[in-house]
Design a protein around this motif. Structure first.
Motif, mmCIF file in Angstrom:
data_model
loop_
_atom_site.group_PDB
_atom_site.id
_atom_site.type_symbol
_atom_site.label_atom_id
_atom_site.label_comp_id
_atom_site.label_asym_id
_atom_site.label_seq_id
_atom_site.Cartn_x
_atom_site.Cartn_y
_atom_site.Cartn_z
ATOM 1 N N MET A 1 -25.006 -0.545 5.670
ATOM 2 C CA MET A 1 -24.004 0.750 5.840
ATOM 3 C C MET A 1 -22.558 0.717 5.031
ATOM 4 O O MET A 1 -21.835 -0.192 5.789
ATOM 5 N N LYS A 2 -23.261 2.466 4.555
ATOM 6 C CA LYS A 2 -20.912 1.862 4.606
ATOM 7 C C LYS A 2 -20.539 3.172 5.059
ATOM 8 O O LYS A 2 -21.729 4.378 5.286
ATOM 9 N N LYS A 3 -19.853 3.660 5.419
ATOM 10 C CA LYS A 3 -18.901 4.266 5.759
ATOM 11 C C LYS A 3 -17.358 4.886 4.965
ATOM 12 O O LYS A 3 -16.719 3.743 4.575
ATOM 13 N N LEU A 4 -17.195 6.397 4.553
ATOM 14 C CA LEU A 4 -16.305 6.598 4.040
ATOM 15 C C LEU A 4 -15.231 6.832 5.390
ATOM 16 O O LEU A 4 -15.774 8.184 5.865
ATOM 17 N N MET A 5 -14.192 7.215 4.858
ATOM 18 C CA MET A 5 -12.994 6.791 6.070
ATOM 19 C C MET A 5 -11.605 8.052 5.344
ATOM 20 O O MET A 5 -11.232 7.108 4.172
ATOM 21 N N ILE A 6 -11.639 9.396 5.902
ATOM 22 C CA ILE A 6 -10.760 9.745 4.825
ATOM 23 C C ILE A 6 -9.004 9.582 5.458
ATOM 24 O O ILE A 6 -9.234 9.503 7.118
ATOM 25 N N ILE A 7 -8.073 9.134 4.808
ATOM 26 C CA ILE A 7 -6.656 8.628 5.862
ATOM 27 C C ILE A 7 -5.466 9.303 5.067
ATOM 28 O O ILE A 7 -5.629 9.131 3.838
ATOM 29 N N GLU A 8 -4.526 9.807 6.249
ATOM 30 C CA GLU A 8 -3.685 10.536 5.545
ATOM 31 C C GLU A 8 -2.172 9.848 6.111
ATOM 32 O O GLU A 8 -2.391 8.609 7.111
ATOM 33 N N GLY A 9 -1.429 9.100 4.829
ATOM 34 C CA GLY A 9 0.006 8.542 5.657
ATOM 35 C C GLY A 9 0.411 7.455 4.658
ATOM 36 O O GLY A 9 1.298 6.570 5.238
ATOM 37 N N MET A 10 -1.068 6.915 4.086
ATOM 38 C CA MET A 10 -0.880 5.758 2.918
ATOM 39 C C MET A 10 0.763 6.119 1.313
ATOM 40 O O MET A 10 0.439 7.300 1.360
ATOM 41 N N SER A 11 0.567 5.783 1.606
ATOM 42 C CA SER A 11 1.874 5.952 0.547
ATOM 43 C C SER A 11 2.245 5.001 -0.904
ATOM 44 O O SER A 11 3.070 4.740 -2.207
ATOM 45 N N CYS A 12 1.374 3.823 -0.216
ATOM 46 C CA CYS A 12 2.008 2.555 -1.199
ATOM 47 C C CYS A 12 1.387 1.464 -0.838
ATOM 48 O O CYS A 12 1.052 1.817 0.153
ATOM 49 N N MET A 13 1.094 0.191 -1.974
ATOM 50 C CA MET A 13 -0.148 -0.770 -1.566
ATOM 51 C C MET A 13 -0.053 -1.490 -0.682
ATOM 52 O O MET A 13 -0.600 -1.830 0.063
ATOM 53 N N HIS A 14 1.195 -1.220 0.525
ATOM 54 C CA HIS A 14 2.170 -2.247 1.830
ATOM 55 C C HIS A 14 1.314 -1.368 2.635
ATOM 56 O O HIS A 14 -0.013 -2.153 2.879
ATOM 57 N N CYS A 15 0.587 -0.103 2.170
ATOM 58 C CA CYS A 15 -0.126 0.659 3.212
ATOM 59 C C CYS A 15 -1.496 0.647 3.205
ATOM 60 O O CYS A 15 -2.304 -0.011 4.024
ATOM 61 N N VAL A 16 -1.743 0.178 1.459
ATOM 62 C CA VAL A 16 -3.514 -0.316 0.958
ATOM 63 C C VAL A 16 -3.513 -1.928 2.275
ATOM 64 O O VAL A 16 -5.123 -1.498 2.680
ATOM 65 N N ASN A 17 -2.761 -2.497 1.770
ATOM 66 C CA ASN A 17 -3.032 -3.227 2.511
ATOM 67 C C ASN A 17 -3.149 -3.979 4.127
ATOM 68 O O ASN A 17 -4.456 -4.161 4.815
ATOM 69 N N HIS A 18 -1.975 -3.331 4.708
ATOM 70 C CA HIS A 18 -1.922 -2.926 5.760
ATOM 71 C C HIS A 18 -3.276 -1.835 7.077
ATOM 72 O O HIS A 18 -4.117 -3.023 7.612
ATOM 73 N N VAL A 19 -3.937 -1.528 6.348
ATOM 74 C CA VAL A 19 -5.257 -0.163 6.738
ATOM 75 C C VAL A 19 -6.424 -1.213 5.973
ATOM 76 O O VAL A 19 -7.521 -1.634 6.875
ATOM 77 N N LYS A 20 -6.635 -2.667 5.423
ATOM 78 C CA LYS A 20 -7.760 -3.098 5.350
ATOM 79 C C LYS A 20 -7.525 -3.982 5.185
ATOM 80 O O LYS A 20 -8.671 -4.759 6.084
ATOM 81 N N ASN A 21 -6.968 -5.124 5.803
ATOM 82 C CA ASN A 21 -6.242 -5.635 7.624
ATOM 83 C C ASN A 21 -6.613 -5.650 8.285
ATOM 84 O O ASN A 21 -7.495 -6.121 8.779
ATOM 85 N N ALA A 22 -6.422 -4.181 8.836
ATOM 86 C CA ALA A 22 -6.865 -4.094 10.228
ATOM 87 C C ALA A 22 -8.206 -2.928 10.110
ATOM 88 O O ALA A 22 -9.023 -3.929 11.446
ATOM 89 N N LEU A 23 -8.970 -3.073 8.983
ATOM 90 C CA LEU A 23 -10.005 -2.766 9.765
ATOM 91 C C LEU A 23 -10.951 -4.086 9.439
ATOM 92 O O LEU A 23 -12.366 -4.280 10.186
ATOM 93 N N GLU A 24 -10.898 -4.464 8.149
ATOM 94 C CA GLU A 24 -11.067 -6.470 8.052
ATOM 95 C C GLU A 24 -11.152 -7.334 9.015
ATOM 96 O O GLU A 24 -11.979 -7.915 9.968
ATOM 97 N N GLU A 25 -10.314 -6.661 9.991
ATOM 98 C CA GLU A 25 -10.400 -8.193 11.260
ATOM 99 C C GLU A 25 -10.699 -6.913 12.346
ATOM 100 O O GLU A 25 -12.147 -7.687 13.175
ATOM 101 N N LEU A 26 -12.002 -6.001 12.524
ATOM 102 C CA LEU A 26 -12.766 -5.361 13.439
ATOM 103 C C LEU A 26 -14.169 -6.110 13.120
ATOM 104 O O LEU A 26 -14.377 -6.569 12.226
ATOM 105 N N GLU A 27 -14.242 -6.288 14.429
ATOM 106 C CA GLU A 27 -15.677 -7.730 14.323
ATOM 107 C C GLU A 27 -17.277 -6.715 13.468
ATOM 108 O O GLU A 27 -16.760 -4.513 14.046
ATOM 109 N N GLY A 28 -17.934 -6.910 12.953
ATOM 110 C CA GLY A 28 -18.939 -6.265 11.887
ATOM 111 C C GLY A 28 -18.619 -5.500 10.762
ATOM 112 O O GLY A 28 -19.278 -4.724 10.050
#
Length: 71
Positions: A1-28
């Motif tokens: 299953m895939k989910k699309l999340m619309i995310i506001e407030g990201m302005s740079c690649m640091h933001c992208v990595n921060h969001v990616k890491n936060a999501l990938e730390e979740l079990e599942g």
């Protein structure tokens, strides 16, 4: 299953990595692909993960979630 999340407030690649890491730390969560220009993330799941948990992970990282939908 895939989910699309619309995310506001990201302005740079640091933001992208921060969001990616936060999501990938979740079990599942198998992978998270974050698109700065599209202001979204596609989250591939290994098992069911509640939208609330996905939203909380992104918000704790400092960003706002406008929408989550199954794709």
């Amino acid at each position: 299953m895939k989910k699309l999340m619309i995310i506001e407030g990201m302005s740079c690649m640091h933001c992208v990595n921060h969001v990616k890491n936060a999501l990938e730390e979740l079990e599942g969560v198998k992978t998270a692909t974050v698109d700065l220009q599209g202001k979204n993330a596609v989250v591939e799941l290994k098992q069911e993960v509640e939208d609330k948990a996905l939203k909380e992970a992104v918000e704790e990282a400092g960003y706002d979630v406008a929408e989550i939908k199954v794709i």
